[in-house]
Scaffold this active site. Structure first.
Site, PDB file in Angstrom:
ATOM      1  N   LEU A 191       0.853  -1.195   0.000  1.00 28.43           N
ATOM      2  CA  LEU A 191       0.000   0.000   0.000  1.00 28.43           C
ATOM      3  C   LEU A 191       0.883   1.237   0.000  1.00 28.43           C
ATOM      4  O   LEU A 191       1.797   1.344   0.821  1.00 28.43           O
ATOM      5  CB  LEU A 191      -0.892   0.038   1.248  1.00 28.43           C
ATOM      6  CG  LEU A 191      -2.027  -0.982   1.347  1.00 28.43           C
ATOM      7  CD1 LEU A 191      -2.605  -0.966   2.756  1.00 28.43           C
ATOM      8  CD2 LEU A 191      -3.116  -0.674   0.324  1.00 28.43           C
ATOM      9  N   HIS A 192       0.620   2.143  -0.923  1.00 26.12           N
ATOM     10  CA  HIS A 192       1.393   3.384  -0.911  1.00 26.12           C
ATOM     11  C   HIS A 192       0.627   4.584  -1.439  1.00 26.12           C
ATOM     12  O   HIS A 192       1.033   5.718  -1.226  1.00 26.12           O
ATOM     13  CB  HIS A 192       2.668   3.221  -1.747  1.00 26.12           C
ATOM     14  CG  HIS A 192       2.419   3.221  -3.230  1.00 26.12           C
ATOM     15  ND1 HIS A 192       1.902   2.128  -3.880  1.00 26.12           N
ATOM     16  CD2 HIS A 192       2.585   4.185  -4.166  1.00 26.12           C
ATOM     17  CE1 HIS A 192       1.786   2.420  -5.172  1.00 26.12           C
ATOM     18  NE2 HIS A 192       2.174   3.653  -5.365  1.00 26.12           N
ATOM     19  N   ARG A 193      -0.498   4.372  -2.126  1.00 20.01           N
ATOM     20  CA  ARG A 193      -1.184   5.495  -2.760  1.00 20.01           C
ATOM     21  C   ARG A 193      -1.825   6.401  -1.696  1.00 20.01           C
ATOM     22  O   ARG A 193      -2.498   5.915  -0.784  1.00 20.01           O
ATOM     23  CB  ARG A 193      -2.245   5.011  -3.744  1.00 20.01           C
ATOM     24  CG  ARG A 193      -1.638   4.343  -4.965  1.00 20.01           C
ATOM     25  CD  ARG A 193      -2.649   4.044  -6.041  1.00 20.01           C
ATOM     26  NE  ARG A 193      -1.981   3.416  -7.168  1.00 20.01           N
ATOM     27  CZ  ARG A 193      -1.418   4.063  -8.170  1.00 20.01           C
ATOM     28  NH1 ARG A 193      -1.453   5.386  -8.177  1.00 20.01           N
ATOM     29  NH2 ARG A 193      -0.819   3.418  -9.150  1.00 20.01           N
ATOM     30  N   ASP A 267      -2.165  -1.749  -4.224  1.00 22.66           N
ATOM     31  CA  ASP A 267      -2.669  -0.602  -4.971  1.00 22.66           C
ATOM     32  C   ASP A 267      -1.660  -0.157  -6.021  1.00 22.66           C
ATOM     33  O   ASP A 267      -1.747   0.931  -6.573  1.00 22.66           O
ATOM     34  CB  ASP A 267      -3.053   0.556  -4.043  1.00 22.66           C
ATOM     35  CG  ASP A 267      -1.895   1.051  -3.182  1.00 22.66           C
ATOM     36  OD1 ASP A 267      -0.742   0.608  -3.386  1.00 22.66           O
ATOM     37  OD2 ASP A 267      -2.137   1.897  -2.293  1.00 22.66           O
TER      38      ASP A 267
END
Length: 348
Positions: A191-193, A267
């Site tokens: 997850l990074h967005r 994501d």
């Protein structure tokens, strides 16, 4: 991952000198140096060191510093990859200085202009003269936007060049000292967005679903530095305790992790593509994707960010029965096709 195979393909070509510019947009020093070493890239000729900032400040800093490089080096062509702020910024500099621009990964569209990357894609494609597309749907997107056929070149997915080259080295044994998991019996989460990790309700909803998955199999979560910061700031530490958290992994170590997993939750656009190439089920934790070919041809499901939808996608993915095939030209030879297009433009 995207520039390494292209630089290698261009290296033997007489009459072409390559200059590698690292903008520093992805500013974790250990990660950046690790990728350069693992992918056997040359040391960047120029480091712009722009670091983290707002979209406007970061884009402006890349433009200011990259313009100076262009005025010093006088390039005949600028090659940009992907859809990050650096991509658009460098393309804008080229357009203003009347330097031709080639865009690798052109034509991808999520049709969601709330995503900063979508703006970057659209602007970059409008001002690039050479559009190098990864899949036929990207060609169709560009045609619908009125792009002339002579600018569009279907070359395949350059990420798969890198994946296929390094896959033989990506054994599970490489990471077992840090991640004690069994072949095909664990999930991987990334997850990074900002749309996922900056909103506490969205982040919590995702993690609640992932906790349910973790009750059935280990979930390994290599945590991006910014994501780790958001977990602490949003008070979500309790929801990540059931997961196996690791520091960010180098490319080959991460490939070792993903290529032996049972399922991937992400994501990331690139990971949607890699999971299709690997034949591993992927759940995309977004409401849309700019890579629909990974759904129509590949192993990807777009499940959104609501817990119930994520778990429904997880059950369906583990149920099996899906038929997938490798998209056209995802064969490990994309860099060669790009080389031929660029050489035709530069050496004609």
């Amino acid at each position: 991952m995207k520039i390494a195979p292209l630089m290698e393909a261009l290296r033997p070509v007489e009459g072409i000198r390559q200059i590698l510019v690292n903008t520093g947009q992805h500013y974790d020093d250990a990660m950046a140096k690790g990728f350069i070493r693992e992918l056997q890239l040359p040391v960047p000729d120029r480091d712009l060191e722009v670091g983290s900032a707002s979209h406007a400040v970061q884009t402006a800093n890349v433009m200011i510093r990259f313009e100076a490089v262009c005025l010093d080096e006088h390039p005949d062509l600028i090659v940009v990859v992907g859809d990050v702020n650096s991509t658009m910024a460098a393309a804008l500099v080229g357009a203003k200085l009347l330097i031709p621009v080639a865009h690798v990964e052109a034509g991808l569209r999520s049709f969601d202009r709330t995503m900063p990357e979508e703006i970057n894609r659209i602007v970059t494609d409008r001002i690039s003269g050479i559009l190098l597309t990864p899949s036929s749907d990207a060609n169709e997107n560009l045609r619908r936007e009125g792009v002339s056929e002579d600018r569009i070149h279907l070359v395949g997915n350059i990420m798969i060049d890198t994946l296929l080259r390094h896959l033989p080295a990506a054994s599970l044994d490489r990471i077992l000292d840090r991640v004690p998991v069994a072949e095909g019996r664990y999930a991987v989460l990334t997850l990074h967005r900002p749309s996922n990790v900056d909103c506490v309700e969205t982040f919590r909803s995702i993690l609640e679903a992932v906790n349910a998955v973790a009750r059935e199999m280990p979930v390994v979560f290599p945590v991006h530095p910014r994501t780790r910061q958001r977990i602490a700031e949003l008070g979500l530490d309790a929801l990540v305790r059931p997961l196996t958290l690791t520091e960010p992994l180098g490319y080959i170590d991460f490939l070792s992790l993903t290529s032996h997993a049972r399922v991937i939750l992400t994501d990331s656009g690139g990971l949607q593509e890699e999971s299709t190439a690997l034949g591993i089920p992927c759940l995309t934790l977004r409401e849309n994707t700019e890579r629909p070919i990974t759904v129509s041809h590949g192993t990807n499901r777009v499940v959104g960010t609501q817990s119930a939808d994520i778990l429904g996608g997880y059950r369906a993915a583990l149920g099996g029965g899906d038929v997938h095939r490798m998209p056209e030209l995802w064969d490990g030879r994309t860099a060669e096709r790009i080389r031929d297009v660029l050489c035709a433009a530069l050496l004609e």
